[in-house]
Design a protein around this motif. Structure first.
Motif, PDB file in Angstrom:
ATOM      1  N   THR A  56       1.933   7.504 -16.562  1.00  0.00           N
ATOM      2  CA  THR A  56      -0.059   6.194 -16.380  1.00  0.00           C
ATOM      3  C   THR A  56       0.517   6.653 -18.333  1.00  0.00           C
ATOM      4  OG1 THR A  56      -1.187   8.543 -16.386  1.00  0.00           O
ATOM      5  CG2 THR A  56      -0.728   7.405 -14.428  1.00  0.00           C
ATOM      6  N   ASP A  93      -2.464   3.205 -13.744  1.00  0.00           N
ATOM      7  CA  ASP A  93      -3.410   4.832 -13.791  1.00  0.00           C
ATOM      8  C   ASP A  93      -2.128   5.682 -12.186  1.00  0.00           C
ATOM      9  OD1 ASP A  93      -3.345   3.174 -11.232  1.00  0.00           O
ATOM     10  OD2 ASP A  93      -5.300   2.750 -11.768  1.00  0.00           O
ATOM     11  N   ALA A  95      -3.240   5.758  -9.048  1.00  0.00           N
ATOM     12  CA  ALA A  95      -2.870   5.992  -8.084  1.00  0.00           C
ATOM     13  C   ALA A  95      -1.874   4.201  -8.064  1.00  0.00           C
ATOM     14  CB  ALA A  95      -4.231   4.228  -7.526  1.00  0.00           C
ATOM     15  N   THR A  96      -1.309   3.310  -8.841  1.00  0.00           N
ATOM     16  CA  THR A  96      -0.904   2.665  -9.337  1.00  0.00           C
ATOM     17  C   THR A  96       0.935   3.782  -8.956  1.00  0.00           C
ATOM     18  OG1 THR A  96      -1.837   1.037 -10.512  1.00  0.00           O
ATOM     19  CG2 THR A  96       0.655   1.104 -10.967  1.00  0.00           C
ATOM     20  N   MET A  98       1.571   6.391  -7.651  1.00  0.00           N
ATOM     21  CA  MET A  98       1.709   6.419  -6.014  1.00  0.00           C
ATOM     22  C   MET A  98       2.752   5.393  -5.625  1.00  0.00           C
ATOM     23  SD  MET A  98       1.293   9.551  -5.618  1.00  0.00           S
ATOM     24  CE  MET A  98       0.318  10.178  -4.216  1.00  0.00           C
ATOM     25  N   ARG A  99       1.565   4.428  -5.512  1.00  0.00           N
ATOM     26  CA  ARG A  99       2.145   3.136  -5.423  1.00  0.00           C
ATOM     27  C   ARG A  99       4.030   2.968  -5.693  1.00  0.00           C
ATOM     28  NH1 ARG A  99      -2.423   0.686  -6.149  1.00  0.00           N
ATOM     29  NH2 ARG A  99      -1.834   0.195  -7.589  1.00  0.00           N
TER      30      ARG A  99
END
Length: 149
Positions: A56, A93, A95-96, A98-99
Motif C-alpha cells: 500500500t 490501500d 482494501a485495494t 485485497m481486491r
C-alpha cells in the motif's frame, strides 16, 4: 515467487553455490520421517527472500498463501526478510490490495499451480504487515518494472 524467478534471484540463490538454500534441503527430506524437523527448519530461517502481492502507499505489505507455511517466518520467525517488489504491486490501500489478491493474483497463481503441480491454489491465509517492530529486520526493494503477479 514469480518475481524472484523473473529477476534471476531464485536461480542465483539455489544454483550459485554461494548460499545454503533451505528449500532445496527441505525437498530432499523425507516428509513422513522428518516432518517435525522440516517444520522447525522452515519456521526460523536466517534469511527469507520473497515478494508480496500488494504494497500500500502507506507501507502495508499483503502476502497471500495457500498453505501458510511461509507466513510465520515473514511475520516473525526469520532473522532477516528481503522483499523484491515489482512497482505494479503498489496500491492505494489495504482494501485495494485485497481486491488485487483475489481478482488478479489468485487466478494467475491458481493456473500456475495447476500446471506445475496438478492441484488448485487458494487464498487460504493472508498476512498483512502494517508495521515492523524491528525495522532493520525487513528490507523492501521496489523495482520499477512489472515483475511477478
Amino acid at each position: 515467487s514469480q518475481t524472484l524467478e523473473a529477476t534471476g534471484i531464485a536461480d542465483d540463490i539455489e544454483r550459485s553455490g554461494r548460499y545454503q538454500p533451505l528449500r532445496l534441503r527441505l525437498y530432499r527430506m523425507d516428509r513422513e520421517m522428518q516432518r517435525r524437523e522440516m517444520r522447525a527448519l522452515g519456521a526460523s530461517p536466517d534469511y527469507v527472500v520473497g515478494s508480496v502481492h500488494a504494497l500500500t502507499e502507506d507501507g502495508s505489505l499483503l502476502i497471500a498463501s495457500a498453505s501458510g507455511s511461509q507466513l510465520g517466518p515473514l511475520a516473525s520467525g526469520a532473522g532477516q526478510v528481503i522483499f523484491v517488489i515489482g512497482a505494479q504491486k503498489i496500491v492505494s490501500d489495504v482494501a485495494t490490495g485485497m481486491r488485487r489478491i483475489y481478482e488478479y493474483c489468485y487466478p494467475l497463481e491458481d493456473a500456475r499451480a495447476r500446471r506445475a503441480y496438478g492441484v488448485p491454489s487458494g487464498v487460504n491465509n493472508i498476512l498483512i504487515v502494517n508495521k515492523v517492530m524491528t525495522p532493520s529486520r525487513v528490507t523492501a526493494i521496489i523495482v520499477k518494472e512489472r515483475l511477478g503477479f
